[in-house]
Enzyme design. Structure first.
Site, mmCIF file in Angstrom:
data_model
loop_
_atom_site.group_PDB
_atom_site.id
_atom_site.type_symbol
_atom_site.label_atom_id
_atom_site.label_comp_id
_atom_site.label_asym_id
_atom_site.label_seq_id
_atom_site.Cartn_x
_atom_site.Cartn_y
_atom_site.Cartn_z
ATOM 1 N N THR A 15 0.883 -1.117 -0.133
ATOM 2 C CA THR A 15 -0.050 0.030 -0.061
ATOM 3 C C THR A 15 0.818 1.191 0.032
ATOM 4 O O THR A 15 2.155 1.223 0.261
ATOM 5 C CB THR A 15 -0.836 -0.008 1.201
ATOM 6 O OG1 THR A 15 -0.149 0.211 2.223
ATOM 7 C CG2 THR A 15 -1.815 -1.280 1.416
ATOM 8 N N ASP A 16 0.118 2.361 -0.094
ATOM 9 C CA ASP A 16 0.770 3.641 -0.176
ATOM 10 C C ASP A 16 0.610 4.312 0.959
ATOM 11 O O ASP A 16 -0.065 3.646 2.099
ATOM 12 C CB ASP A 16 0.165 4.535 -1.260
ATOM 13 C CG ASP A 16 -1.263 4.826 -1.189
ATOM 14 O OD1 ASP A 16 -1.823 4.807 -0.119
ATOM 15 O OD2 ASP A 16 -1.552 5.506 -2.185
ATOM 16 N N ALA A 17 1.044 5.433 1.414
ATOM 17 C CA ALA A 17 0.849 6.015 2.838
ATOM 18 C C ALA A 17 -0.672 6.229 3.105
ATOM 19 O O ALA A 17 -1.002 6.067 4.408
ATOM 20 C CB ALA A 17 1.591 7.545 2.472
ATOM 21 N N VAL A 20 -3.725 2.398 0.772
ATOM 22 C CA VAL A 20 -4.671 1.925 -0.508
ATOM 23 C C VAL A 20 -3.308 1.272 -1.377
ATOM 24 O O VAL A 20 -2.472 1.712 -1.552
ATOM 25 C CB VAL A 20 -5.028 3.001 -1.287
ATOM 26 C CG1 VAL A 20 -5.641 2.784 -2.733
ATOM 27 C CG2 VAL A 20 -6.279 3.726 -0.578
#
Length: 133
Positions: A15-17, A20
């Site tokens: 995931t990103d920050a 997601v």
């Protein structure tokens, strides 16, 4: 086997920050399902390499529909849709329950390990792939 399903859990590293799934990681999920489908059919990538062939992604078309998030359990499908002399196509989806999150059409080419040029898929493999369409 027709439609192969491989379960995937979304890890933090996927995931990103914002929690997601990063867009490129959907491609990794697709790759895992294709590899596991070939394994279920009796073909290991390292054995194929030892026999002088490799399968590589030639082209991909992806539609991102709904985001997946950290810690979700997903299903990744791999469904053969076309088998040609030196390539084959997969239609793939990543789902969460009944929701389609991402879908793609992936063309995989058969290459000679030494020359990295297209090579005909061995007949026994080609026939088995055609039977899966």
């Amino acid at each position: 086997m027709k439609k192969f399903i491989w379960p995937v859990r979304v890890y933090y590293e996927d995931t990103d920050a914002g929690g997601v799934v990063y867009y490129a990681n959907y491609l990794k999920f697709f790759e895992r399902a294709r590899t596991e489908m070939l394994r279920a059919m009796g073909y290991e990538q390292d054995q194929l390499m030892a026999e002088g062939i490799i399968f590589v992604v030639r082209s991909i078309q992806v539609d991102y529909l709904i985001p997946a998030r950290f810690n979700e359990q997903l299903q990744v499908s791999a469904d053969l849709s076309l088998v040609k002399k030196a390539s084959f196509d997969f239609e793939q989806q990543i789902t969460r329950g009944d929701e389609v999150l991402c879908k793609g059409i992936i063309r995989v080419a058969c290459l000679d390990v030494q020359t990295m040029r297209p090579k005909a898929i061995p007949e026994n493999i080609q026939e088995q792939l055609k039977n899966e369409c």
